[in-house]
Design a protein around this motif. Sequence first.
Motif, short mmCIF file in Angstrom:
data_model
loop_
_atom_site.label_atom_id
_atom_site.label_comp_id
_atom_site.label_asym_id
_atom_site.label_seq_id
_atom_site.Cartn_x
_atom_site.Cartn_y
_atom_site.Cartn_z
N THR A 130 0.85 -1.05 -0.41
CA THR A 130 0.24 0.02 0.26
C THR A 130 0.61 1.44 0.19
O THR A 130 0.40 1.94 -0.95
N ASP A 167 -5.05 -0.22 -1.81
CA ASP A 167 -5.66 -1.69 -2.28
C ASP A 167 -6.07 -1.97 -0.79
O ASP A 167 -6.73 -3.44 -0.18
N GLU A 168 -6.10 -1.29 0.17
CA GLU A 168 -6.49 -1.97 1.71
C GLU A 168 -6.67 -0.35 2.69
O GLU A 168 -5.31 0.46 2.78
N SER A 170 -5.00 0.98 4.92
CA SER A 170 -3.62 1.40 6.13
C SER A 170 -3.55 2.51 6.38
O SER A 170 -3.31 3.01 6.08
N ASN A 192 -10.90 4.92 0.01
CA ASN A 192 -10.35 3.99 1.07
C ASN A 192 -9.18 5.06 1.60
O ASN A 192 -8.61 3.91 2.23
#
Length: 435
Positions: A130, A167-168, A170, A192
Motif C-alpha cells: 500500500t 488497495d487496503e 492501511s 479508502n
Amino acid sequence: MASFKVTGGRKLHGEIIPQGAKNEALQIICAVLLTKDPVTIHNIPDIRDVNALIDLLGDMGVKKTRLSASSVRFQADDVHMDYLESEAYKNKAASLRGSVMMLGPLLARYKKGKIPRPGGDKIGRRRLDTHFLGFERLGAKFDFDPEDGGFYKVDASNLRGTYMLLDEASVTGTANVLMAAVLAEGITTIYNAACEPYLQQLCKMLVRMGAKISGIGSNLLQIEGVSELNGTEHTMLPDMIEIGSFIGMAAMTQSEITIKNCSIPDLGVIPGVFRKLGIQLEIRGDDIFVPAQDHYEIDTFIDGSMLTVADAPWPGFTPDLLSIVLVTAVQAKGTVLIHQKMFESRLFFVDKLIEMGAQIILCDPHRATVVGMNREIQLRGIRMTSPDIRAGVALLIAAMSAKGVSIIDNIEQIDRGYQNIDTRLNALGAEIIRL
C-alpha cells in the motif's frame, strides 16, 4: 533477554494514567522531517520503539531537545541524507518497523528515500504494498533489490498529485502517502483512506503546519500540495490499546481501578466490546472506572447465537486489542469466537494459555473459540515467552490472574509498546519483578 517474574492472585486498586499513543507517535515523530522549523511534541510514550525512532532521527541530524520526560522539541533543518547509505542506518532501521514511516516525509522534502526491510512483531505477513503503490501513483519510482541488502529505494524527483484508491485501508500506508502528498504539486485524492483517530491527529497536525487537507475523519482525503510546511506544537492522544489492556486486566484480576484521561470520544467501540464480555464500566467525565467483579458473562447475539468479536478498519474494533479480549474471556461465563482477520500468526500464543488451563480451541490461524471458565478453574503459573507486544501483555494479564508464579521471557517485546508497565502495575498492588 529480560524476563518478568509474576506472582498471580494480587488484586489491583487505584488510578492509572495511560501513556501517549504508540501508534500515533511513530507517524507524528516522522512528520518532523517535513519542515526545517521546530516541532514540539508532548505526551510521547517512553517505550522502546518510540525511543529507537527518536534516536534514529538524531543520527540523521535532526536536533532534539528534551523539554520534559514526555515532551521533545525537534528541528530537522540539517538532515544528513548520506547517513541512509551507512551500515549503521541499515541495522537500526531494519530493527524498527516504524522506520518505514520516514519514507513519506523524505520523499516529500528530499525527493528520495530508502529503508531496509523493517522488523517488528512476529505476527504474520505485514506487507508494504500500500505504501509503495501510493508513492508510485504520486509519480515516484520504486525499486527493491534483495541482492542489495534488501533495501526499498524510492526516487520521487517529480511528485504530482493524483487520484488513488488504496488497495487496503492501511493506517501506516495512508499516513505515509499523505505525508508525501502534502508537498507534492497539485491535488491528491486518497479514497479508502484509513480514518483512525491517530490518522486524524496527523492530519490536524499537518494542517497546523500549513498543509491543505479536507475530509479529515472520513475515508476520502483530499490534499492540495503546498511548497513548504512550518513548525507547530502537538499533543498526542492517550493510547487506546493500553486503555483496553487495563480494562481487561481489571476484569481478570477482580480489581477496582480508575483509568484517567482516556479521551473517551476517541475510543470508538472499545468500551462497548468489553461490555459485551460482561465487564462493567462507568464513564466518569474523561475517566473510566472499572469496579471489581467476581463474575462477568459474555453476551450472545439477539438470536441467542454465540458472540463473535472480529477486527475491522476504523470505526471497527482494532486488531491490537483482540489478544486482550481473548485472554479476558478465559474467566468469563459463556463462549466467544475471536476472529483475527488481519494477521495469521497473532493467535498462536493461545497454546500458552491452554497450558495454563484455559479452555480454548484454535480453529485455524485466524480464529479461536474461548470457552469461559467462570472462575471455576484458576489458571496456573508457567514459564512462557512473549511473541509480540499485544500477546505479551495478554500473557502478563493471564499470569497476574493465575495461581502461583509465572515467568515471561522476551519482555523486550512488551517494552516496545508499554511504558514501565511493571513499575506502574506494582504501584496498584501487582507483584511483578523484572529479571
